[in-house]
Structures are given as C-alpha cells and as structure tokens.
Enzyme design. Structure first.
Site, mmCIF file in Angstrom:
data_model
loop_
_atom_site.group_PDB
_atom_site.id
_atom_site.type_symbol
_atom_site.label_atom_id
_atom_site.label_comp_id
_atom_site.label_asym_id
_atom_site.label_seq_id
_atom_site.Cartn_x
_atom_site.Cartn_y
_atom_site.Cartn_z
ATOM 1 C CB CYS A 2 -0.875 0.114 0.833
ATOM 2 S SG CYS A 2 -1.554 -1.348 1.253
ATOM 3 N NE ARG A 27 4.757 1.988 -1.525
ATOM 4 C CZ ARG A 27 5.154 2.570 0.026
ATOM 5 N NH1 ARG A 27 6.488 2.122 -0.017
ATOM 6 N NH2 ARG A 27 4.623 1.095 1.034
ATOM 7 C CD1 TRP A 75 -0.638 -6.267 -3.729
ATOM 8 C CD2 TRP A 75 -0.906 -6.243 -2.069
ATOM 9 N NE1 TRP A 75 0.120 -6.899 -3.499
ATOM 10 C CE2 TRP A 75 -0.430 -7.983 -2.507
ATOM 11 C CE3 TRP A 75 0.049 -7.354 -0.503
ATOM 12 C CZ2 TRP A 75 0.465 -8.925 -2.417
ATOM 13 C CZ3 TRP A 75 -0.239 -8.372 -0.149
ATOM 14 C CH2 TRP A 75 0.112 -9.359 -0.850
ATOM 15 C CG ASN A 99 1.907 0.502 3.647
ATOM 16 O OD1 ASN A 99 1.647 -1.380 3.358
ATOM 17 N ND2 ASN A 99 2.949 0.863 3.861
ATOM 18 N N GLY A 100 -0.113 -1.717 6.087
ATOM 19 C CA GLY A 100 0.125 -2.745 7.019
ATOM 20 C C GLY A 100 -0.730 -3.697 7.620
ATOM 21 C CD GLU A 482 17.158 -12.318 -8.811
ATOM 22 O OE1 GLU A 482 16.284 -13.632 -7.958
ATOM 23 O OE2 GLU A 482 17.074 -11.898 -9.356
ATOM 24 C CE LYS A 486 13.810 -10.590 -10.686
ATOM 25 N NZ LYS A 486 14.423 -10.099 -9.561
ATOM 26 C CD GLU A 489 9.543 -10.491 -10.106
ATOM 27 O OE1 GLU A 489 10.610 -10.957 -9.789
ATOM 28 O OE2 GLU A 489 9.374 -9.380 -8.576
ATOM 29 C CG HIS A 505 19.410 -37.479 -7.688
ATOM 30 N ND1 HIS A 505 19.083 -38.490 -6.822
ATOM 31 C CD2 HIS A 505 19.865 -36.896 -7.463
ATOM 32 C CE1 HIS A 505 20.462 -38.576 -7.577
ATOM 33 N NE2 HIS A 505 20.755 -37.305 -8.007
ATOM 34 C CE LYS A 602 11.618 -2.503 -5.948
ATOM 35 N NZ LYS A 602 13.011 -3.771 -6.823
HETATM 36 O O1 M6R Z 1 13.567 -4.665 -0.638
HETATM 37 P P1 M6R Z 1 13.728 -6.480 -0.510
HETATM 38 O O2 M6R Z 1 14.993 -6.640 -1.078
HETATM 39 O O3 M6R Z 1 14.283 -6.031 1.321
HETATM 40 O O4 M6R Z 1 12.725 -6.913 -0.899
HETATM 41 C C1 M6R Z 1 12.990 -9.207 -1.213
HETATM 42 C C2 M6R Z 1 12.350 -9.065 -2.173
HETATM 43 O O5 M6R Z 1 10.826 -8.986 -1.558
HETATM 44 C C3 M6R Z 1 12.234 -8.764 -3.476
HETATM 45 O O6 M6R Z 1 13.774 -9.379 -3.933
HETATM 46 C C4 M6R Z 1 11.450 -9.412 -4.502
HETATM 47 O O7 M6R Z 1 11.627 -11.077 -4.001
HETATM 48 C C5 M6R Z 1 11.547 -9.247 -5.879
HETATM 49 N N1 M6R Z 1 10.883 -7.822 -5.907
HETATM 50 C C6 M6R Z 1 12.092 -9.995 -6.965
HETATM 51 O O8 M6R Z 1 11.782 -9.683 -8.249
#
Ligand code: M6R
Length: 607
Positions: A2, A27, A75, A99-100, A482, A486, A489, A505, A602
C-alpha cells in the site's frame, strides 16, 4: 505494498495527491482512493484498479478544491480489492489510510461492535479507524486518541489520519511500516516514500518507529507514544531519492538493467581505497569480522539469492560456515547463534517486514548485525549495527534487477574484504580482484547489454512455453534460482531452478520434447559435469538454452548466449544480467505488464 500520501498546505491538493499516487504505483496495488477535507467535511472518492480510473472518476464528479487530504493505493490483504474495501475509511469524524496489517483486528471489531459501531468493509483498517474515532470522541484530542488506539492495536502499520473538525491538520502514525514527512514552504506532506513528494519539497523526515506526528501547513511536530515531543532529523531530498522517470525507456525494468554497469561502478567506488576493499564508511566493526567463526544471512526473494551468492563466496574465501535462510523462516525457527557469529541482512528497500523482524530478533539476542541496503534512512538501515549501502539508485520496477547485480558485486567485494582481513587472501590477489570487480565488471555488463537483441531472439521460442527449468552447479545454481524467479515473476512462465546434478533424482521425469531448460555454466571446475546434464536433458527432447563462455562445451544446446571473456568470478554476475534480459523480453513478448506484475508489491512491508 500500500502507498500513502497526505497533504496540507497553501494549494488545492487533489492533483498533488494524484501525482503522489502515480509515483507510488510501482509498489503494487489493486485499488485507490482519496479523502479531501474542507469546511463542508469529507469528500471520499474510491476506485477499483488503476489510479487513472480514480482520476477519471474525480473529474466526472468534480471533486472539491480542498487544500487538505489523504490518498492511498491499496494492496488487498483483508477483503477483495473492490471499492468497498479501498481506503480511506471514514468512521465518525475520522478518515484514515493505512499501510500494514492490524493483527488483532477481530478483537478490536468485537470491542467496537459492543460500543455500537457498524462496519461497511471487510478490512482491518476500518477497525483501526473506528477505534481512533472512539478515543477521539472520548478525549476530543487527536494525539491522545492516536496514542490510546496504538496501545490497543497489534501488528505493523503506518497511518495518515484526518479529523473532520480539524481542517488543515494531518496526523501520521508509524509502527513497523515506513512513513515520511515532506517539508516545504507553506506546505507539508506525509508519504510512504519520497517518490510521492512534489518537486518543490526539499526536505524530508523519516518518522521514528513508534512515533506519532502532527502536520500543519507551516510545519510539524513529532511525538513518541507517550506523547513526549521528539526532535526531527531532517534530510535533504535529492533528485536521486525521488527519480521515478523512465528517461525514454519503455519500462523501468529495462532502464534499470541498463543502469547496472553505472550502479556497480558507483557502489564499488565507495568501498575501494588505494585498490583494496575499505568498508570503513559502513561503520562495520573490524574486530568482530576478524573473530567471526560463522555467519548468518537472512533476506527475502531476490535479496536472498544475493545472500546465497554471498554464502558461496564467503565459505570459499574464509572456510567458515555461512547459514543462509529466508527471513520469513529465520524469524520463527529459533535460530542457533554460535559464539562469534553475526547476522548479515540484505534488502533493497530496507523495509521488508520479515527481514526487519530477523534483524530485530538477532539484535535481541545480542548478535552483531550488518545490513546491505539500497534505501538510506530505511528501517533496516537505521536499526542495523553497520550498514553497507548499495548505491544502485532508486529501483522502481517490481522485479529487482540492478539492485541484485549491485548486491552480488558488493558482496563479492565484502567477501574479499573478509578474506584479506583474516589473512586468507593476500594483498596482490585482493588488488587484482578489486580491479576486476570495479573496472572489468561494469565494462562486461555493458557488453552483455549491448547484445540485448541476441537475448530477445532467444525469447521468441521461450515466450511461447508455459514452463521452464534452470540448471547450474555451485554458484551458478544460485544464479539459476534468481533467473527462474525473474522469469516467473514478470512473464508468468512457471520456472523451476535446480542444481544441475539434482535433476535426475526426480525432476527429470518432467523433461519432454520442447521443454525449455536454461543452463548456466560459468565455472571451469564444473563445466564438464554441467555439460553432461545438458546432454541428458537434450537426449530427452528438451530445448536447451546455454549461457556460458564461448569455449565451454556446447553439445546438446539448441540456443547459445556466449558470455564475454572475463575473469571467472565475474561470469556468474554477467549470466544473471542475461537471465534478467531473458525474463524481460519473454514477458514483453507475452504481453505482460512488465513493471507491475500481477499480485506483486515492490516493498513487502507485511509478513
Ligand atoms: O526490498 P527487499 O530487497 O528486501 O525485497 C525482498 C523481495 O521482496 C524482493 O527481492 C523480491 O523478491 C523482488 N521483487 C523480486 O524481483
């Protein structure tokens, strides 16, 4: 997650609030809303979906020209993402955006139902608004009402609040979720992020955790929860801290990948002196580093993958065990801290709730903490014993790219620093590696990026598939993890990463004709082994995409991206940039909303 923006000042504020909401869009959110306050009371406008829909609605409705208001991007956590649940929530004289998460909202609900309150939404936020309203009606005093409400509320939250009979005043509360005050000439704001402040705002204050603020046109006051006034620590608002422009790029994700070389250069320059690592700027206690007999790492998502990369290097250079664990598990597992250990947390935003909780847990247990963070004044940066900043600049795209690349480069330098400090690495070796990281790496990243068309060509086939595997060994397995994250995502292709030797395995049963397998092979010591795994999947019909130096075995690969010639430890970082471009172009070809993937936020400020 949020986003909050609030304004009080000399100007009509609906457009200022709308611009703030647009700046907070990155965000992640699914509805938006605004409350304007003038002498006729509140005007509330809400909309499901994009901020542009809220804007259209406001135009059609001719929203009043008030100069005091709060607005929000939501959100969804409690209740579906419709108008009914969108913020602001108004109860009695109180309007609130949040927010929270309020963890005990059911209990609060019960209490308020017994006092005659009725609820129009499914949210935890409305319960908080009603509780504040209850105390406001009892005390007639906003600060007391907020402090009493906070005593009862459990969870992590940031609020911006207005009271109907106090036009021109905003109130902010920060408990576990970030909230900033922007100070200008005759106007003041509250926001979740500096990006939301208009260009003429030149100073900001990060509210203390457990703090309440009263904001007026001409200033503000800060209080702790017992309502003792506290001193503000004002910071200048630089262009970097609010830069949210695409600078001619179609998407932030691509812009940010293209900024990687410059960001690595800038970051490493801050930690290299006379050709050797120098982390004195971070305030890290060298005597503790010298004594370490183990290290713990906690982080989430992409930052965790950077943590696994660091684990690999630190174990290699120092020969001490490094325990890396996702922060959401770490915080609940009663971690075993050995003597002479420390916790390293990694976070781009510095606000990730689980990572912050991991840090707090370690601190409670007296464990020395070091944070690798990109956002200055963020909660993690403020609470860790030492902070190693990545100077990657603002990262707007939900998918983290440049932050990861910079984290891996910086953590390589940190591992080197540890090795040098403890005599595991000699000075001439360290000098060579410093040079490779700070000079060669940025150049080679740019070489990879200059070949973006080659990566895009690989995506023509990949983008048509619904699932994929990533395989690699050793440090490459972490690059694969990673890469898979990506791809999932942003393109919604279901990608799984495996250490290459693990495939047979069980998972090899899923390999079939045309299934994409992205193989990352950057280390000579494992090249032949990975090549054998590539042959195994190719023999079963997989389409293998190989990311490796040109002189590595290539049998079985259908598509190849040859990495530029470079010092071996840099190659995994270069391969990561390739996989980021792969995800970006696959997503684009599939027509996905690259910068704002569905359901994602974000900065994950709730657990
Ligand atoms: O702000 P942070 O690096 O702590 O965020 C951690 C994860 O939420 C963040 O890396 C998330 O996995 C990415 N958006 C992925 O691309």
């Amino acid at each position: 997650m949020c986003g909050i923006i609030g304004y009080t000042g000399k100007s009509p504020c609906k457009n200022i609030l709308l611009s703030g909401l647009y700046a907070l869009e990155y965000r992640g959110y699914d509805s938006a809303g605004m409350a304007l306050l003038d002498n006729k009371g509140f005007t509330i406008i809400k909309s499901r979906g994009e901020v542009s829909r809220l804007e259209e609605k406001m135009r059609a409705f001719h929203a009043p020209e008030s100069s005091c208001g709060i607005a929000h991007t939501r959100w969804a956590t409690h209740g579906e993402p419709g108008e009914r649940n969108a913020h602001p929530h108004v109860v009695g004289k109180t309007a609130l955006v949040h927010n929270g998460i309020i963890e005990n909202f059911k209990e609060i609900h019960e209490l308020l139902l017994s006092k005659g309150y009725v609820f129009a939404s499914e949210t935890d936020t409305e319960a908080a608004a009603a509780l504040i309203d209850l105390y406001y009606s009892e005390t007639g005093e906003p600060l007391s009402a907020l402090s009493l409400a906070c005593e009862k509320l459990c969870g992590s939250f940031a609020f911006a609040v207005m009271f109907e009979d106090r036009e021109g005043e905003l109130y902010g509360v920060r408990v576990g979720s970030p909230l900033l005050i922007g100070a200008g000439d005759g106007e003041s704001l509250l926001a979740s992020d500096t990006a939301a402040f208009p260009a003429n705002i030149d100073r900001y204050i990060a509210m203390e955790d457990g703090g309440i603020s009263r904001i007026f046109r001409d200033g503000f006051q800060l209080f702790d929860m017992s309502l003792s006034e506290i001193k503000a620590n004002e910071q200048p608002l630089t262009q970097i801290s609010r830069n949210t422009h695409k600078d001619g790029y179609e998407h932030f994700m691509r812009k940010e990948i293209h900024e990687e070389a410059a960001a690595v250069l800038k970051t490493l320059a801050a930690y290299i002196k006379n050709g050797l690592p120098d982390f004195s700027a971070s305030g890290v206690d060298t005597s503790i580093l010298k004594r370490l007999s183990s290290l713990h790492i906690a982080a989430c998502g992409t930052a965790m993958h950077a943590g696994l990369f660091a684990k690999f290097l630190i174990e290699k250079f120092l020969r001490i065990p490094v325990f890396a664990e996702v922060a959401s598990e770490f915080r609940y597992k009663e971690p075993i801290f050995e003597e002479n250990t420390a916790l390293l947390v990694i976070s781009q935003s510095g606000e990730t709730a689980d990572t912050l909780a991991a840090l707090r847990l370690a601190k409670e247990r007296g464990i020395y903490s070091i944070a690798v963070v990109n956002v200055p004044s963020s909660s993690i940066a403020r609470e860790a014993d030492a902070v190693i900043y990545t100077h990657a600049g603002r990262e707007v795209s939900v998918a983290s790219t440049k932050a990861y690349t910079v984290q891996t480069a910086l953590l390589s330098l940190f591992a080197l620093h540890l090795g040098l400090l403890r005599g595991n690495i000699c000075e001439s070796e360290a000098q060579k590696f410093c040079f490779s990281l700070s000079r060669e790496l940025p150049e080679k990243i740019d070489e990879v990026i200059a070949r973006e068309d080659e990566v895009r060509a690989l995506c023509l086939s990949l983008s048509q598939k619904e699932s994929a595997f990533f395989i690699g060994r050793g440090v490459d397995a972490h690059i694969c993890a990673e890469g898979a994250l990506k791809l999932k995502e942003v393109s919604y292709i279901n990608a799984q990463a495996y250490p290459a030797g693990e495939l047979k395995h069980g998972t090899i049963s899923l390999i079939c004709k045309g299934l994409p397998v992205i193989a990352v092979s950057t280390q000579l010591s494992t090249a032949e082994k990975t090549a054998a795994n590539i042959r195994e999947v190719a023999a079963r019909g997989a389409d293998v995409y190989l990311v490796a130096p040109a002189d590595f075995p290539q049998d079985g690969a259908k598509y190849i991206f040859s990495l530029p010639k470079a010092t071996e430890p840099l190659l995994p970082i270069l391969a990561a940039t390739v996989t980021q471009l792969l995800a970006y172009h696959a997503a684009l070809l599939r027509g996905c909303n690259v910068d704002k993937p569905r359901n994602l936020a974000k900065s994950v400020t709730v657990e």
